[in-house]
Design a protein around this motif. Structure first.
Motif, PDB file in Angstrom:
ATOM      1  N   SER A 117       0.847  -1.194   0.000  1.00 35.20           N
ATOM      2  CA  SER A 117       0.000   0.000   0.000  1.00 35.20           C
ATOM      3  C   SER A 117       0.880   1.241   0.000  1.00 35.20           C
ATOM      4  O   SER A 117       2.075   1.181   0.313  1.00 35.20           O
ATOM      5  CB  SER A 117      -0.938   0.009   1.210  1.00 35.20           C
ATOM      6  OG  SER A 117      -0.200  -0.079   2.410  1.00 35.20           O
ATOM      7  N   HIS A 118       0.267   2.363  -0.333  1.00 30.52           N
ATOM      8  CA  HIS A 118       1.007   3.618  -0.487  1.00 30.52           C
ATOM      9  C   HIS A 118       0.276   4.762   0.200  1.00 30.52           C
ATOM     10  O   HIS A 118      -0.951   4.756   0.324  1.00 30.52           O
ATOM     11  CB  HIS A 118       1.201   3.944  -1.965  1.00 30.52           C
ATOM     12  CG  HIS A 118       1.960   2.894  -2.706  1.00 30.52           C
ATOM     13  ND1 HIS A 118       3.334   2.859  -2.745  1.00 30.52           N
ATOM     14  CD2 HIS A 118       1.531   1.803  -3.405  1.00 30.52           C
ATOM     15  CE1 HIS A 118       3.725   1.804  -3.446  1.00 30.52           C
ATOM     16  NE2 HIS A 118       2.653   1.147  -3.857  1.00 30.52           N
ATOM     17  N   SER A 119       1.057   5.744   0.628  1.00 31.34           N
ATOM     18  CA  SER A 119       0.512   6.932   1.290  1.00 31.34           C
ATOM     19  C   SER A 119       1.019   8.176   0.571  1.00 31.34           C
ATOM     20  O   SER A 119       1.720   8.082  -0.446  1.00 31.34           O
ATOM     21  CB  SER A 119       0.956   6.960   2.758  1.00 31.34           C
ATOM     22  OG  SER A 119       2.331   7.337   2.850  1.00 31.34           O
ATOM     23  N   ASP A 120       0.703   9.336   1.124  1.00 32.33           N
ATOM     24  CA  ASP A 120       1.188  10.572   0.516  1.00 32.33           C
ATOM     25  C   ASP A 120       2.668  10.838   0.783  1.00 32.33           C
ATOM     26  O   ASP A 120       3.200  11.863   0.366  1.00 32.33           O
ATOM     27  CB  ASP A 120       0.329  11.775   0.909  1.00 32.33           C
ATOM     28  CG  ASP A 120       0.330  12.059   2.405  1.00 32.33           C
ATOM     29  OD1 ASP A 120       1.102  11.411   3.161  1.00 32.33           O
ATOM     30  OD2 ASP A 120      -0.454  12.931   2.830  1.00 32.33           O
ATOM     31  N   ARG A 121       3.342   9.869   1.439  1.00 30.18           N
ATOM     32  CA  ARG A 121       4.801   9.937   1.496  1.00 30.18           C
ATOM     33  C   ARG A 121       5.415   9.593   0.140  1.00 30.18           C
ATOM     34  O   ARG A 121       6.584   9.890  -0.107  1.00 30.18           O
ATOM     35  CB  ARG A 121       5.347   8.963   2.556  1.00 30.18           C
ATOM     36  CG  ARG A 121       5.118   9.384   3.995  1.00 30.18           C
ATOM     37  CD  ARG A 121       5.928  10.634   4.375  1.00 30.18           C
ATOM     38  NE  ARG A 121       7.324  10.573   3.946  1.00 30.18           N
ATOM     39  CZ  ARG A 121       8.297   9.958   4.613  1.00 30.18           C
ATOM     40  NH1 ARG A 121       8.034   9.322   5.746  1.00 30.18           N
ATOM     41  NH2 ARG A 121       9.538   9.969   4.161  1.00 30.18           N
ATOM     42  N   SER A 122       4.624   8.955  -0.740  1.00 28.60           N
ATOM     43  CA  SER A 122       5.053   8.780  -2.133  1.00 28.60           C
ATOM     44  C   SER A 122       3.895   9.206  -3.033  1.00 28.60           C
ATOM     45  O   SER A 122       3.545  10.393  -3.043  1.00 28.60           O
ATOM     46  CB  SER A 122       5.558   7.357  -2.402  1.00 28.60           C
ATOM     47  OG  SER A 122       4.574   6.367  -2.204  1.00 28.60           O
ATOM     48  N   ASP A 123       3.253   8.286  -3.761  1.00 26.45           N
ATOM     49  CA  ASP A 123       2.227   8.694  -4.722  1.00 26.45           C
ATOM     50  C   ASP A 123       0.812   8.314  -4.304  1.00 26.45           C
ATOM     51  O   ASP A 123      -0.095   8.308  -5.133  1.00 26.45           O
ATOM     52  CB  ASP A 123       2.534   8.121  -6.104  1.00 26.45           C
ATOM     53  CG  ASP A 123       2.564   6.598  -6.138  1.00 26.45           C
ATOM     54  OD1 ASP A 123       2.583   5.973  -5.057  1.00 26.45           O
ATOM     55  OD2 ASP A 123       2.573   6.027  -7.246  1.00 26.45           O
ATOM     56  N   GLY A 124       0.600   8.031  -3.018  1.00 36.18           N
ATOM     57  CA  GLY A 124      -0.740   7.762  -2.525  1.00 36.18           C
ATOM     58  C   GLY A 124      -1.483   9.043  -2.202  1.00 36.18           C
ATOM     59  O   GLY A 124      -0.884  10.123  -2.081  1.00 36.18           O
ATOM     60  N   ALA A 125      -2.791   8.920  -2.018  1.00 40.15           N
ATOM     61  CA  ALA A 125      -3.627  10.100  -1.798  1.00 40.15           C
ATOM     62  C   ALA A 125      -3.793  10.463  -0.328  1.00 40.15           C
ATOM     63  O   ALA A 125      -4.147  11.605  -0.022  1.00 40.15           O
ATOM     64  CB  ALA A 125      -5.006   9.882  -2.421  1.00 40.15           C
ATOM     65  N   LEU A 126      -3.557   9.525   0.579  1.00 39.32           N
ATOM     66  CA  LEU A 126      -3.878   9.715   1.988  1.00 39.32           C
ATOM     67  C   LEU A 126      -2.623   9.708   2.857  1.00 39.32           C
ATOM     68  O   LEU A 126      -1.592   9.141   2.488  1.00 39.32           O
ATOM     69  CB  LEU A 126      -4.828   8.612   2.469  1.00 39.32           C
ATOM     70  CG  LEU A 126      -6.129   8.431   1.695  1.00 39.32           C
ATOM     71  CD1 LEU A 126      -6.910   7.243   2.250  1.00 39.32           C
ATOM     72  CD2 LEU A 126      -6.969   9.703   1.743  1.00 39.32           C
ATOM     73  N   SER A 127      -2.742  10.309   4.038  1.00 40.55           N
ATOM     74  CA  SER A 127      -1.637  10.294   4.986  1.00 40.55           C
ATOM     75  C   SER A 127      -1.421   8.884   5.521  1.00 40.55           C
ATOM     76  O   SER A 127      -2.347   8.047   5.517  1.00 40.55           O
ATOM     77  CB  SER A 127      -1.943  11.225   6.159  1.00 40.55           C
ATOM     78  OG  SER A 127      -2.999  10.677   6.945  1.00 40.55           O
ATOM     79  N   ALA A 134      -2.696  -0.419  -2.753  1.00 43.78           N
ATOM     80  CA  ALA A 134      -3.659   0.676  -2.637  1.00 43.78           C
ATOM     81  C   ALA A 134      -2.975   2.034  -2.667  1.00 43.78           C
ATOM     82  O   ALA A 134      -1.988   2.269  -1.971  1.00 43.78           O
ATOM     83  CB  ALA A 134      -4.440   0.534  -1.336  1.00 43.78           C
ATOM     84  N   HIS A 135      -3.532   2.921  -3.495  1.00 40.07           N
ATOM     85  CA  HIS A 135      -3.139   4.328  -3.513  1.00 40.07           C
ATOM     86  C   HIS A 135      -4.303   5.231  -3.092  1.00 40.07           C
ATOM     87  O   HIS A 135      -4.111   6.410  -2.853  1.00 40.07           O
ATOM     88  CB  HIS A 135      -2.679   4.736  -4.912  1.00 40.07           C
ATOM     89  CG  HIS A 135      -1.400   4.109  -5.357  1.00 40.07           C
ATOM     90  ND1 HIS A 135      -1.294   2.766  -5.696  1.00 40.07           N
ATOM     91  CD2 HIS A 135      -0.160   4.630  -5.524  1.00 40.07           C
ATOM     92  CE1 HIS A 135      -0.055   2.498  -6.059  1.00 40.07           C
ATOM     93  NE2 HIS A 135       0.655   3.612  -5.962  1.00 40.07           N
ATOM     94  N   PHE A 136      -5.505   4.687  -3.044  1.00 37.20           N
ATOM     95  CA  PHE A 136      -6.720   5.423  -2.696  1.00 37.20           C
ATOM     96  C   PHE A 136      -7.018   6.551  -3.683  1.00 37.20           C
ATOM     97  O   PHE A 136      -7.648   7.546  -3.336  1.00 37.20           O
ATOM     98  CB  PHE A 136      -6.659   5.933  -1.256  1.00 37.20           C
ATOM     99  CG  PHE A 136      -6.791   4.833  -0.230  1.00 37.20           C
ATOM    100  CD1 PHE A 136      -8.041   4.425   0.222  1.00 37.20           C
ATOM    101  CD2 PHE A 136      -5.659   4.188   0.255  1.00 37.20           C
ATOM    102  CE1 PHE A 136      -8.157   3.396   1.145  1.00 37.20           C
ATOM    103  CE2 PHE A 136      -5.769   3.158   1.187  1.00 37.20           C
ATOM    104  CZ  PHE A 136      -7.032   2.761   1.634  1.00 37.20           C
ATOM    105  N   THR A 137      -6.569   6.387  -4.918  1.00 39.71           N
ATOM    106  CA  THR A 137      -6.921   7.321  -5.987  1.00 39.71           C
ATOM    107  C   THR A 137      -8.014   6.742  -6.879  1.00 39.71           C
ATOM    108  O   THR A 137      -8.527   7.439  -7.762  1.00 39.71           O
ATOM    109  CB  THR A 137      -5.689   7.633  -6.851  1.00 39.71           C
ATOM    110  OG1 THR A 137      -5.111   6.392  -7.298  1.00 39.71           O
ATOM    111  CG2 THR A 137      -4.653   8.409  -6.049  1.00 39.71           C
ATOM    112  N   GLU A 138      -8.350   5.482  -6.686  1.00 37.37           N
ATOM    113  CA  GLU A 138      -9.416   4.767  -7.377  1.00 37.37           C
ATOM    114  C   GLU A 138      -9.830   3.621  -6.453  1.00 37.37           C
ATOM    115  O   GLU A 138      -9.239   3.463  -5.377  1.00 37.37           O
ATOM    116  CB  GLU A 138      -8.938   4.276  -8.748  1.00 37.37           C
ATOM    117  CG  GLU A 138      -7.691   3.411  -8.714  1.00 37.37           C
ATOM    118  CD  GLU A 138      -7.188   3.098 -10.127  1.00 37.37           C
ATOM    119  OE1 GLU A 138      -7.973   3.169 -11.088  1.00 37.37           O
ATOM    120  OE2 GLU A 138      -5.992   2.771 -10.255  1.00 37.37           O
TER     121      GLU A 138
END
Length: 306
Positions: free
Chosen positions: A18-28, A192-196
């Motif tokens: 999963s990914h966060s806004d520390r890279s290309d995700g949408a959420l903290s 997960a990036h939470f952009t879709e």
């Protein structure tokens, strides 16, 4: 043969990618952890992209652990070129917080940088559980996959790649490597990036004595888990001539082996199935089991070796 279903402990549900806004995700990071905990997950690995553009993050999720939800430190590692010229994507869970950067400034290979296989080997040496990420999405060739000799696992399903590109499957690469004798396990993830709608669609169920990073990581490396989009395995029993499977309600139980070998049982709301092995399947050095429920969701056992 590892018997995941009789080793001590219980099953814990978790997402390893999963990914966060520390890279290309949408959420903290805090919000990503909150959402997984709220959805009933027991653990999460936040695996932000380990490249210079984002400051080579190994995202600190320790503050978001609770007495019922834990986190594993990790990253999606990048370095070196695949045969198609694109950058390697390597999932590493259980990295130390001070893991050395890979000299990867951005999402394109650069001359003289560490190769993907060397980076994976360094992550394993540092204590991580390493997986070949989204082989279909990445366009991995068999030669690429063979070169990543240090990997523990293959992503047999990546939910984000399925939703965003219809390229979420890793079974072909996994089966080819298994047939060559690579003792790999199979993981399902979100990416997960939470952009879709790329979240809560693929996970692992890890059998461990406690929900701690140390116990989960040891169980992952030992192969004490299965992967799922929904169905649950309860038990798998193998007597040499047949495989018996106990599960949640499914419509298909399929036993696969090397090359084209497979035998399936189909029915309505099956919770127990016996699959007798034909001569070709009985001769396969490895077997794995796939469950399919009425909604088309799958679960995958790790390979059973003989």
């Amino acid at each position: 043969m590892i018997d995941t279903f009789t080793v001590p402990g219980r099953f814990w549900r978790g997402n390893l990618h999963s990914h966060s806004d520390r890279s290309d995700g949408a959420l903290s990071p805090e919000e990503v952890c909150r959402r997984y905990a709220a959805e009933g997950y027991d653990f999460l690995a936040l695996t932000d992209h380990f490249i210079g553009r984002y400051g080579y993050p190994i995202t600190d999720t320790l503050p978001f652990r609770t007495n019922r939800f834990t986190t594993l430190l990790g990253a999606e590692l990048h370095s070196g070129a695949l045969e198609n010229g694109e950058l390697w994507h390597i999932l590493a869970v259980g990295l130390p917080a001070d893991f050395a950067p890979s000299q990867s400034p951005d999402f394109k290979p650069v001359a003289g940088q560490e190769t993907g296989p060397d980076l994976a080997a360094r992550a394993v040496a540092a204590g991580a559980f390493v997986a070949i990420a989204h082989p279909h999405w990445s366009g991995l060739t068999l030669a690429d996959a063979r070169s990543l000799a240090a990997a523990h696992a293959v992503e047999i399903y990546n939910h984000g790649c399925a939703i965003g590109a219809d390229r979420g499957d890793g079974a072909v690469i996994a089966d080819l490597l298994l047939t060559e004798g690579r003792r790999l396990s199979l993981i399902a993830t979100d990416d997960a990036h939470f952009t879709e709608p790329d979240h809560f669609g693929g996970w692992v169920m890890v059998k461990a004595p406690e929900n701690t990073p140390e116990a989960l990581l040891a169980a992952l490396k030992a192969g004490h888990f299965y992967a799922s989009q929904g169905p649950d395995f309860r038990a798998i029993r193998f007597d040499g001539a047949a495989i018996e499977v106990d599960s949640s309600a499914v419509v298909s139980v399929i036993v696969q082996g090397q090359a084209s070998t497979a035998v399936a049982r189909h029915g309505a709301s099956m919770t127990r199935a016996r699959v007798d092995l034909d001569a070709r399947l009985a001769a396969s050095p490895w077997l794995r089991v796939t469950l399919i429920d009425a909604a088309g969701r799958r679960a995958w056992s790790n390979p059973l070796w003989r």
